[in-house]
Design a protein around this motif. Structure first.
Motif, PDB file in Angstrom:
ATOM      1  N   MET A   1     -10.683  10.491  -3.576  1.00  0.00           N
ATOM      2  CA  MET A   1      -9.382  11.048  -3.871  1.00  0.00           C
ATOM      3  C   MET A   1      -8.287  10.015  -3.587  1.00  0.00           C
ATOM      4  O   MET A   1      -7.376   9.884  -4.383  1.00  0.00           O
ATOM      5  N   ALA A   2      -8.391   9.329  -2.473  1.00  0.00           N
ATOM      6  CA  ALA A   2      -7.367   8.340  -2.132  1.00  0.00           C
ATOM      7  C   ALA A   2      -7.300   7.243  -3.189  1.00  0.00           C
ATOM      8  O   ALA A   2      -6.214   6.820  -3.582  1.00  0.00           O
ATOM      9  N   GLU A   3      -8.461   6.818  -3.678  1.00  0.00           N
ATOM     10  CA  GLU A   3      -8.491   5.770  -4.702  1.00  0.00           C
ATOM     11  C   GLU A   3      -7.956   6.279  -6.037  1.00  0.00           C
ATOM     12  O   GLU A   3      -7.217   5.587  -6.726  1.00  0.00           O
ATOM     13  N   ILE A   4      -8.308   7.489  -6.398  1.00  0.00           N
ATOM     14  CA  ILE A   4      -7.868   8.052  -7.677  1.00  0.00           C
ATOM     15  C   ILE A   4      -6.352   8.177  -7.730  1.00  0.00           C
ATOM     16  O   ILE A   4      -5.725   7.852  -8.733  1.00  0.00           O
ATOM     17  N   PHE A   5      -5.740   8.621  -6.639  1.00  0.00           N
ATOM     18  CA  PHE A   5      -4.299   8.868  -6.626  1.00  0.00           C
ATOM     19  C   PHE A   5      -3.496   7.765  -5.923  1.00  0.00           C
ATOM     20  O   PHE A   5      -2.345   7.976  -5.565  1.00  0.00           O
ATOM     21  N   ALA A   6      -4.088   6.594  -5.752  1.00  0.00           N
ATOM     22  CA  ALA A   6      -3.428   5.500  -5.031  1.00  0.00           C
ATOM     23  C   ALA A   6      -2.100   5.091  -5.659  1.00  0.00           C
ATOM     24  O   ALA A   6      -1.174   4.696  -4.943  1.00  0.00           O
ATOM     25  N   VAL A   7      -1.955   5.186  -6.982  1.00  0.00           N
ATOM     26  CA  VAL A   7      -0.687   4.807  -7.620  1.00  0.00           C
ATOM     27  C   VAL A   7       0.388   5.869  -7.418  1.00  0.00           C
ATOM     28  O   VAL A   7       1.568   5.584  -7.572  1.00  0.00           O
ATOM     29  N   ASP A   8      -0.008   7.093  -7.063  1.00  0.00           N
ATOM     30  CA  ASP A   8       0.938   8.194  -6.925  1.00  0.00           C
ATOM     31  C   ASP A   8       1.306   8.518  -5.479  1.00  0.00           C
ATOM     32  O   ASP A   8       2.437   8.898  -5.201  1.00  0.00           O
ATOM     33  N   ILE A   9       0.330   8.404  -4.584  1.00  0.00           N
ATOM     34  CA  ILE A   9       0.503   8.885  -3.222  1.00  0.00           C
ATOM     35  C   ILE A   9      -0.008   7.847  -2.231  1.00  0.00           C
ATOM     36  O   ILE A   9      -1.121   7.352  -2.363  1.00  0.00           O
ATOM     37  N   ASP A  10       0.799   7.536  -1.225  1.00  0.00           N
ATOM     38  CA  ASP A  10       0.354   6.704  -0.117  1.00  0.00           C
ATOM     39  C   ASP A  10      -0.304   7.643   0.889  1.00  0.00           C
ATOM     40  O   ASP A  10       0.380   8.363   1.615  1.00  0.00           O
ATOM     41  N   MET A  11      -1.626   7.672   0.898  1.00  0.00           N
ATOM     42  CA  MET A  11      -2.365   8.629   1.726  1.00  0.00           C
ATOM     43  C   MET A  11      -2.163   8.404   3.222  1.00  0.00           C
ATOM     44  O   MET A  11      -2.463   9.275   4.022  1.00  0.00           O
ATOM     45  N   HIS A  12      -1.646   7.247   3.611  1.00  0.00           N
ATOM     46  CA  HIS A  12      -1.394   6.975   5.031  1.00  0.00           C
ATOM     47  C   HIS A  12      -0.016   7.449   5.470  1.00  0.00           C
ATOM     48  O   HIS A  12       0.188   7.733   6.644  1.00  0.00           O
ATOM     49  N   ARG A  13       0.927   7.548   4.538  1.00  0.00           N
ATOM     50  CA  ARG A  13       2.313   7.857   4.920  1.00  0.00           C
ATOM     51  C   ARG A  13       2.907   9.094   4.269  1.00  0.00           C
ATOM     52  O   ARG A  13       3.895   9.623   4.758  1.00  0.00           O
TER      53      ARG A  13
END
Length: 91
Positions: A1-13
């Motif tokens: 999920m983190a890789e799929i949405f990496a351009v949309d969402i910063d999963m760390h912040r």
């Protein structure tokens, strides 16, 4: 999920309380029975992530040559683009 949405969402912040997600993925089987060893789950086929009230969606698409990638429903690639260094420094 983190890789799929990496351009949309910063999963760390950018994760927020109340964010939700849904996933459709391949289930791998052998002789009609689910595989429970190794990689028992296949590729994510579609995903939706609601982050801060904004909905992000992705679907896996494979072309005739067998190459595939994730896209949103407007046809935009979910893949990060890496621009040459000289372009990023000339803004």
């Amino acid at each position: 999920m983190a890789e799929i949405f990496a351009v949309d969402i910063d999963m760390h912040r950018e994760l927020r309380r109340g964010d939700t997600f849904s996933v459709v993925y391949e289930a791998l089987t052998a002789d009609g029975e689910p595989i429970t060893w190794g990689q028992g789950n296949g590729r994510v086929l579609a995903a939706e992530f609601v982050n801060g009230g904004k909905t992000h969606q992705a679907v896996w698409y494979r072309d005739a040559s067998g190459r595939g990638a994730y896209f949103d429903f407007s046809g935009q690639s979910k893949k990060r683009h890496s621009w040459p260094a000289q372009w990023s420094s000339r803004a």
